[in-house]
Write a protein that holds these residues in place. Sequence first.
Motif, PDB file in Angstrom:
ATOM      1  N   ILE A 109       0.780  -1.089  -0.120  1.00  0.00           N
ATOM      2  CA  ILE A 109      -0.025   0.199   0.133  1.00  0.00           C
ATOM      3  C   ILE A 109       0.897   1.354   0.055  1.00  0.00           C
ATOM      4  CG2 ILE A 109      -1.652   1.332   1.100  1.00  0.00           C
ATOM      5  CD1 ILE A 109      -2.798  -1.234   2.525  1.00  0.00           C
ATOM      6  N   LEU A 110       0.766   2.184  -0.930  1.00  0.00           N
ATOM      7  CA  LEU A 110       1.481   3.319  -1.021  1.00  0.00           C
ATOM      8  C   LEU A 110       0.652   4.596  -0.392  1.00  0.00           C
ATOM      9  CD1 LEU A 110       2.349   3.101  -4.773  1.00  0.00           C
ATOM     10  CD2 LEU A 110       3.654   2.340  -2.818  1.00  0.00           C
ATOM     11  N   GLY A 111       1.188   5.143   0.656  1.00  0.00           N
ATOM     12  CA  GLY A 111       0.793   6.381   1.447  1.00  0.00           C
ATOM     13  C   GLY A 111       1.834   7.249   1.419  1.00  0.00           C
ATOM     14  N   THR A 112       2.420   7.290   0.112  1.00  0.00           N
ATOM     15  CA  THR A 112       3.659   8.266   0.156  1.00  0.00           C
ATOM     16  C   THR A 112       3.180   9.733  -0.244  1.00  0.00           C
ATOM     17  OG1 THR A 112       3.443   7.769  -2.540  1.00  0.00           O
ATOM     18  CG2 THR A 112       5.001   6.577  -0.989  1.00  0.00           C
ATOM     19  N   GLY A 113       1.838   9.969  -0.216  1.00  0.00           N
ATOM     20  CA  GLY A 113       1.310  11.507  -0.537  1.00  0.00           C
ATOM     21  C   GLY A 113       1.808  12.078  -1.713  1.00  0.00           C
ATOM     22  N   THR A 114       2.539  13.197  -1.919  1.00  0.00           N
ATOM     23  CA  THR A 114       2.812  13.632  -3.082  1.00  0.00           C
ATOM     24  C   THR A 114       4.570  13.541  -3.078  1.00  0.00           C
ATOM     25  OG1 THR A 114       2.803  16.079  -2.152  1.00  0.00           O
ATOM     26  CG2 THR A 114       0.857  15.417  -3.427  1.00  0.00           C
ATOM     27  N   GLY A 115       5.148  12.858  -2.164  1.00  0.00           N
ATOM     28  CA  GLY A 115       6.566  12.566  -2.131  1.00  0.00           C
ATOM     29  C   GLY A 115       7.104  13.002  -0.750  1.00  0.00           C
ATOM     30  N   ILE A 116       8.413  12.791  -0.864  1.00  0.00           N
ATOM     31  CA  ILE A 116       9.221  13.353   0.216  1.00  0.00           C
ATOM     32  C   ILE A 116       9.244  14.882   0.128  1.00  0.00           C
ATOM     33  CG2 ILE A 116      11.328  13.032   1.501  1.00  0.00           C
ATOM     34  CD1 ILE A 116      11.576  10.176   0.244  1.00  0.00           C
ATOM     35  N   ILE A 117       8.885  15.588   1.127  1.00  0.00           N
ATOM     36  CA  ILE A 117       8.959  16.864   1.061  1.00  0.00           C
ATOM     37  C   ILE A 117      10.062  17.392   1.725  1.00  0.00           C
ATOM     38  CG2 ILE A 117       6.403  17.093   0.758  1.00  0.00           C
ATOM     39  CD1 ILE A 117       6.111  17.968   3.581  1.00  0.00           C
ATOM     40  N   THR A 118      10.774  18.508   1.253  1.00  0.00           N
ATOM     41  CA  THR A 118      11.912  19.392   1.845  1.00  0.00           C
ATOM     42  C   THR A 118      11.562  20.629   1.414  1.00  0.00           C
ATOM     43  OG1 THR A 118      13.578  18.884   0.135  1.00  0.00           O
ATOM     44  CG2 THR A 118      13.625  17.428   1.805  1.00  0.00           C
ATOM     45  N   PRO A 119      11.657  21.449   2.586  1.00  0.00           N
ATOM     46  CA  PRO A 119      11.248  23.001   2.265  1.00  0.00           C
ATOM     47  C   PRO A 119      12.188  23.517   1.085  1.00  0.00           C
ATOM     48  CG  PRO A 119      11.559  22.661   4.690  1.00  0.00           C
ATOM     49  CD  PRO A 119      12.113  21.560   3.874  1.00  0.00           C
ATOM     50  N   LYS A 120      11.650  24.453   0.482  1.00  0.00           N
ATOM     51  CA  LYS A 120      12.534  25.151  -0.607  1.00  0.00           C
ATOM     52  C   LYS A 120      13.334  26.139   0.250  1.00  0.00           C
ATOM     53  CE  LYS A 120       9.773  24.691  -4.523  1.00  0.00           C
ATOM     54  NZ  LYS A 120       8.822  25.299  -5.883  1.00  0.00           N
ATOM     55  N   LYS A 121      14.797  26.111  -0.028  1.00  0.00           N
ATOM     56  CA  LYS A 121      15.702  27.147   0.699  1.00  0.00           C
ATOM     57  C   LYS A 121      15.869  28.598   0.047  1.00  0.00           C
ATOM     58  CE  LYS A 121      17.591  23.879   3.899  1.00  0.00           C
ATOM     59  NZ  LYS A 121      18.985  23.595   4.948  1.00  0.00           N
ATOM     60  N   LEU A 122      16.333  29.557   0.752  1.00  0.00           N
ATOM     61  CA  LEU A 122      16.570  30.809   0.110  1.00  0.00           C
ATOM     62  C   LEU A 122      17.819  30.777  -0.879  1.00  0.00           C
ATOM     63  CD1 LEU A 122      16.773  32.712   3.236  1.00  0.00           C
ATOM     64  CD2 LEU A 122      15.051  32.976   1.586  1.00  0.00           C
ATOM     65  N   GLU A 123      17.648  31.423  -1.833  1.00  0.00           N
ATOM     66  CA  GLU A 123      18.492  31.410  -3.050  1.00  0.00           C
ATOM     67  C   GLU A 123      19.696  31.791  -2.986  1.00  0.00           C
ATOM     68  OE1 GLU A 123      16.079  32.929  -6.143  1.00  0.00           O
ATOM     69  OE2 GLU A 123      14.763  31.453  -6.240  1.00  0.00           O
ATOM     70  N   PHE A 124      20.150  32.543  -1.848  1.00  0.00           N
ATOM     71  CA  PHE A 124      21.409  33.080  -1.524  1.00  0.00           C
ATOM     72  C   PHE A 124      22.206  32.325  -0.557  1.00  0.00           C
ATOM     73  CE2 PHE A 124      18.720  35.422   0.761  1.00  0.00           C
ATOM     74  CZ  PHE A 124      19.144  35.644   2.487  1.00  0.00           C
ATOM     75  N   ASP A 125      23.713  32.539  -0.493  1.00  0.00           N
ATOM     76  CA  ASP A 125      24.143  31.697   0.568  1.00  0.00           C
ATOM     77  C   ASP A 125      24.132  32.512   1.808  1.00  0.00           C
ATOM     78  OD1 ASP A 125      25.006  29.806  -1.379  1.00  0.00           O
ATOM     79  OD2 ASP A 125      26.910  30.955  -1.746  1.00  0.00           O
ATOM     80  N   TYR A 126      24.139  31.511   2.816  1.00  0.00           N
ATOM     81  CA  TYR A 126      24.118  32.107   4.126  1.00  0.00           C
ATOM     82  C   TYR A 126      24.779  31.196   5.194  1.00  0.00           C
ATOM     83  CZ  TYR A 126      19.943  29.224   4.513  1.00  0.00           C
ATOM     84  OH  TYR A 126      19.133  28.243   4.430  1.00  0.00           O
ATOM     85  N   LEU A 127      25.177  31.644   6.459  1.00  0.00           N
ATOM     86  CA  LEU A 127      25.784  30.594   7.326  1.00  0.00           C
ATOM     87  C   LEU A 127      24.831  29.564   7.743  1.00  0.00           C
ATOM     88  CD1 LEU A 127      27.730  33.559   9.369  1.00  0.00           C
ATOM     89  CD2 LEU A 127      28.640  31.870   7.756  1.00  0.00           C
ATOM     90  N   GLU A 128      25.393  28.444   7.851  1.00  0.00           N
ATOM     91  CA  GLU A 128      24.379  27.286   8.539  1.00  0.00           C
ATOM     92  C   GLU A 128      24.069  27.512   9.864  1.00  0.00           C
ATOM     93  OE1 GLU A 128      26.198  23.239   7.979  1.00  0.00           O
ATOM     94  OE2 GLU A 128      26.407  23.815   5.869  1.00  0.00           O
TER      95      GLU A 128
END
Length: 338
Positions: A109-128
Amino acid sequence: MEEVIIVGGGPAGLYSAFYCGLRGMSVKLIEAKPYLGGKLNVYKEKNIWDIGGVTPQPAENIVASLIQQADAFEPTYVLGKKVVNITKEKNQFCVQTEDGEQHFSKSVILGTGTGIITPKKLEFDYLESFEKSNLHYEVGSIESFRQKKVMITGGNDSAIQWAKALAEVAEKVYLVYRKDLFRGYETEVESVLSHEKITCLMEKKITDFTSRDNSRIDSVKVSHVVSEIAEDIDVDEVLVCHGFERNNPLINNVSEFELIDELFFKTTTVGETSVDGVFAAGDAASYDGKVRLIAGAFHDAVNASNHAKKKIDPEATDGGMVSSHHDELQSRKVIVQS
């Protein structure tokens, strides 16, 4: 070998685990994240209204209840393992995870929703280090924003709703969006535009951070998307609501699955996918009349579980026993008496 392997530990997967147990099947549930609950974990403190007979309560409470219910028949949980492939040989399925582990079952049974979700991050570099202090991609606790100056970036429903929710506790909320109109419901948008604690910065975007000690953000540079004129705004917290990246390896790796919009598994109304013996429930499934609410996921889970049972045992009844008549459930005291 299990009778059913469930891929995905959100509402559809957890209720499938319970209902398969109700039907007397052995269950293994495999979830890519190290925790159960699926997308409900993104908004733990938001109230859920769309489950019939359940008073509105925070999503984290719903998750806890679903886990308690699923545990009734003691399924095996495999957490932090991404399923990347499913193969079938005769009447046996092999479900393979990213690390090479193989799990075997008679149905899936597939209960995968719309997939494994990860937030879209800001497009510029910054300190972790900022992500460990005051740069957030989800809200863990609304209370932690009390009396803070908060900047939210995004123009979707999530950004608008979090602006309203955090304005109830924050000193000030800035809502930054790169376009001139929000994408939310009209009434929600109007309530944000007119809120005395919320300042909307339209046609602007975050372009940089300033930090005195390189451990947390002290101010945000906000630039106009056309003129590039910038201003620095002092903040205590930053919340990014730019949506999610979605990844479902099964869509790419199992060519036998018929898809809808390259995102959902095409199913019958009872959850049958194009692969015999594999069923789908919840947001993973697409069929005429599909209801994309948590209540709809429970309906799908029942159908998928019942048809998995019939696939394994053609002599089985079409449906499960009503829970109030189920002796084992009564003995386990799963049903809470008021």
